[in-house]
Design a protein around this motif. Structure first.
Motif, short mmCIF file in Angstrom:
data_model
loop_
_atom_site.label_atom_id
_atom_site.label_comp_id
_atom_site.label_asym_id
_atom_site.label_seq_id
_atom_site.Cartn_x
_atom_site.Cartn_y
_atom_site.Cartn_z
N ASP A 9 11.12 -91.70 49.74
CA ASP A 9 11.85 -92.59 50.83
C ASP A 9 13.44 -92.57 50.82
O ASP A 9 13.99 -92.89 51.79
CB ASP A 9 11.27 -94.01 50.63
CG ASP A 9 9.70 -94.00 51.17
OD1 ASP A 9 9.39 -92.91 51.57
OD2 ASP A 9 9.04 -95.09 51.20
N ILE A 42 18.29 -90.07 61.67
CA ILE A 42 18.11 -89.95 60.26
C ILE A 42 17.45 -88.63 60.24
O ILE A 42 16.43 -88.23 60.53
CB ILE A 42 16.99 -91.15 59.99
CG1 ILE A 42 17.45 -92.30 60.24
CG2 ILE A 42 16.96 -90.93 58.69
CD1 ILE A 42 18.55 -92.92 59.95
N SER A 73 15.69 -86.25 57.70
CA SER A 73 14.68 -86.59 56.60
C SER A 73 15.19 -85.74 55.45
O SER A 73 15.40 -85.85 54.20
CB SER A 73 13.16 -86.55 57.09
OG SER A 73 13.02 -87.28 58.01
N TYR A 120 16.17 -90.48 53.57
CA TYR A 120 16.83 -91.45 54.52
C TYR A 120 18.41 -90.90 54.69
O TYR A 120 19.23 -91.40 53.61
CB TYR A 120 16.85 -93.01 54.04
CG TYR A 120 17.47 -93.95 55.00
CD1 TYR A 120 16.54 -94.22 56.34
CD2 TYR A 120 18.69 -94.34 55.25
CE1 TYR A 120 16.97 -95.00 57.26
CE2 TYR A 120 19.14 -94.94 56.01
CZ TYR A 120 18.31 -95.68 57.22
OH TYR A 120 19.04 -96.28 58.15
N TYR A 124 14.03 -90.17 63.94
CA TYR A 124 14.20 -89.42 63.04
C TYR A 124 13.88 -88.01 63.17
O TYR A 124 13.15 -87.62 64.16
CB TYR A 124 12.90 -89.80 62.03
CG TYR A 124 12.76 -91.09 61.18
CD1 TYR A 124 13.32 -91.05 60.15
CD2 TYR A 124 12.80 -92.15 61.92
CE1 TYR A 124 13.14 -92.38 59.32
CE2 TYR A 124 12.78 -93.68 61.24
CZ TYR A 124 13.20 -93.60 59.96
OH TYR A 124 13.23 -94.55 59.35
N SER A 149 8.24 -92.22 55.31
CA SER A 149 8.89 -93.69 55.75
C SER A 149 7.68 -93.98 57.12
O SER A 149 8.40 -95.14 57.77
CB SER A 149 10.23 -93.30 56.28
OG SER A 149 10.35 -92.53 57.34
N ASP A 196 13.46 -97.97 61.81
CA ASP A 196 14.64 -97.84 60.96
C ASP A 196 14.22 -98.27 59.56
O ASP A 196 14.25 -99.58 59.18
CB ASP A 196 15.86 -98.38 61.57
CG ASP A 196 17.00 -97.66 60.78
OD1 ASP A 196 16.90 -97.55 59.47
OD2 ASP A 196 18.23 -97.38 61.19
#
Length: 633
Positions: free
Chosen positions: A249, A286, A288, A253, A180, A8, A170
């Motif tokens: 991706d 977030i 991953s 998320y 993240y 990302s 974000d």
């Protein structure tokens, strides 16, 4: 630790900026040399090869056959030759700054930083002493909470953590920054090194390297601890996602509050980690590779405190080794460069010093680099080339027969919102808060890391800075940012053989035109297509069109996966999918844009080559080079 590390972030041109650099031919740092008479080095061709049988060999074979990879490198080619020029230019700036006793501001900062690295005698005289304070903190850690807090603290300096953290745009709210978290904890480049039999030799040498560094750091029972450390990392590798999985991706998320994260991945003291990393202001994170988190947390919970303390001591020493006395430097080189990449010799100290300053205070150095070496007219000519490539992309989207009108309209909208950065930032970073000392290399690197981390964390409540750059101007590379829907071309790549304003236009369209097209295509590759024109991760495709896209992508992936560059090592078509799509799109767009530039007139023939042939030769020329087998592996 503060650097973006997942799918990302941004998508560079094959990550080529990681290649180290050697001396420019003749030491001339004034300008890149023209390739041949019209922008192509015809002397490097192998014309007895049929171009349809092996185009790379036809275009570059004589050059590649004669190429001897420098002993301080694991690969060499066009990118590296241009990187040589950039590194020599940075060296000239740094040595002048270091020698100027009256220097102030950015010039004083980078000159002092460079001088601290180049004073080898002073660094060697300190031996392992710079490690003492950090090792003492590790020795004082009595609980798992203490260790997790130290892991969070490593985001600001040297050391390891089983989870990474960074602050970035974000993906689903690209106007704001977020935190993240990612899987981490591996000392070798990939989980495959721990789990696949064809890396068994490297794994055995890695355990010996861990023991060697623990010995140098004065840590007890180095051999037994090294064995336990590799066993711990192997368990983490088993739990970790593959690189191909980490590209997705959508799957990467996964938002959580801290309370939700604690319940989802118990066994790791998340609050202590967050506190150590100065991220207590974050309301959510977030995760991953989220399904790996509970497994890695369990490894952490089940690993004895004494083993984890040894692991912390090792990771600290491993990361700090290049900035310590010669025994540490040599041990690091022997494993990291020689064993893993097949590089026969250590790079000269000045090259390592240049890389350090570029990585630590890159815009301070880049500002002086641009003022001296980047001609303003290159920016205007690049803007015109980008416009041509965007026009070509618009035409290709409009002519697609498999894409429905709704998806096509949104694709064209996304293309219309592309922005471009060329050469250097509009606003330069302020480094006035970074303290450096000519006699404290270790401290300089730690303070630079802490300075960068504080800069990132301090923006959590602020809107995203769309003017920010993800690469420094002296970098020979380019990238696409999904969250900013932006393509970026640093100053250092805008010269021959990529871009030569006086060369045959077909060569430029195949060189920098292909690179521009590559980055634009990243906005529509298998992951880039998931973000809209405003940079938001959202599904703007009809289900039918998405299915058709993936069917086409699967064909390309199968083609690449069938390629076996080394026995037992096939290309992973799923892992390289984005680059494969971007290369194909980039070359097609460069060719289309060249046709548009002719404005209906016939292309000239030069030395018997048609315009189309010269576009392909221009593309082939920028990729000529060779790798050592270990690096390729």
């Amino acid at each position: 630790a503060a650097a973006p590390a997942t799918a990302s972030d941004f998508r560079p041109l094959h990550m080529l900026s990681v290649a180290p650099a050697a001396e420019a031919a003749g030491g001339d740092v004034s300008k890149a040399q023209r390739m041949g008479e019209w922008g192509f080095d015809a002397s490097g061709m192998k014309t007895n090869v049929r171009p349809g049988a092996d185009f790379f060999d036809y275009a570059n074979g004589t050059y590649v056959d004669a190429l001897v990879i420098p002993s301080d490198r694991s690969r060499y080619g066009t990118f590296d030759a241009l990187n040589e020029l950039s590194v020599n230019r940075m060296r000239a700036v740094l040595e002048e700054s270091a020698a100027d006793a009256a220097a102030t501001g950015d010039e004083a900062l980078i000159g002092t930083f460079y001088r601290s690295f180049m004073d080898k005698a002073a660094v060697d005289a300190k031996g392992a002493a710079p490690l003492a304070a950090d090792l003492a903190q590790i020795r004082a850690a009595d609980t798992k909470e203490d260790l997790a807090r130290l892991m969070g603290d490593t985001m600001k300096g040297f050391g390891g953590s089983v989870f990474s953290a960074y602050v970035y745009d974000d993906a689903k709210n690209p106007e704001r920054y977020t935190v993240y978290l990612g899987q981490a904890g591996l000392g070798m480049p990939d989980r495959d090194y721990y789990l696949k039999e064809n890396f068994a030799e490297q794994k055995a040498k890695y355990e010996a390297y861990v023991a060697q560094l623990l010995t140098l750091a004065g840590w007890p029972e180095p051999a037994a601890n090294a064995k336990a450390i590799v066993e711990m990392e192997t368990r983490i590798a088993e739990a970790s996602w593959t690189r191909a999985e980490r590209r997705d991706d959508d799957k990467t998320y996964n938002p959580y509050t801290i309370a939700e994260l604690k319940a989802f991945a118990p066994g790791f003291p998340w609050e202590a980690f967050i506190e150590g990393a100065d991220l207590t202001a974050a309301e959510r994170v977030i995760a991953s590779e989220n399904t790996a988190f509970p497994k890695i947390a369990q490894v952490f919970a089940e690993t004895p405190v004494e083993v984890q303390k040894a692991w912390a001591a090792y990771t600290l020493t491993d990361q700090a080794a290049p900035y310590l006395a010669e025994p540490f430097v040599q041990a690091h080189y022997e494993f990291r460069e020689k064993t893993l990449s097949g590089q026969p010799e250590q790079k000269p100290r000045w090259k390592r010093g240049v890389a350090l300053v570029d990585n630590s205070a890159g815009e301070a150095l880049g500002k002086l680099y641009v003022a001296r070496y980047f001609p303003p007219e290159s920016k205007a000519k690049m803007e015109a080339l980008v416009a041509d490539i965007k026009t070509a992309m618009k035409g290709r989207i409009e002519r697609l027969t498999w894409m429905g009108e709704d998806t096509k309209a949104k694709a064209l909208e996304k293309l219309s919102k592309f922005t471009v950065k060329i050469g250097y930032p509009e606003e330069w970073r302020d480094y006035s808060g970074l303290e450096v000392s000519a006699d404290d290399l270790y401290g300089n690197v730690e303070r630079a890391s802490a300075f960068e981390w504080a800069y990132r964390v301090g923006r959590l409540d602020e809107p995203v800075d769309d003017k920010e750059w993800g690469m420094t101007p002296p970098t020979v590379n380019a990238y696409y940012s999904p969250t900013k829907n932006q393509i970026v071309f640093p100053a250092a790549i805008l010269q021959p053989p990529f871009f030569d304003p006086d060369a045959d236009p077909a060569i430029n369209y195949g060189g920098i035109g292909g690179v521009i097209g590559h980055e634009i295509t990243h906005g529509f590759d298998d992951q880039g297509r998931k973000s809209d024109g405003d940079g938001k991760l959202t599904d703007w495709w009809t289900a039918e069109d998405a299915e058709k896209f993936m069917a086409q992508a699967a064909k390309l992936g199968a083609q690449y996966s069938a390629i076996e560059p080394l026995p037992g090592h096939n290309i992973n078509g799923e892992l390289t999918m984005g680059e494969n799509i971007a290369d194909l799109g980039g070359l097609l767009l460069g060719l289309d844009a060249y046709h548009l530039s002719l404005d209906g007139q016939p292309a000239p023939v030069i030395d018997g080559f048609t315009g189309d042939q010269r576009v392909f030769l221009g593309w082939a020329q920028v990729w000529r080079g060779k790798y050592r087998e270990d690096a390729l592996r």
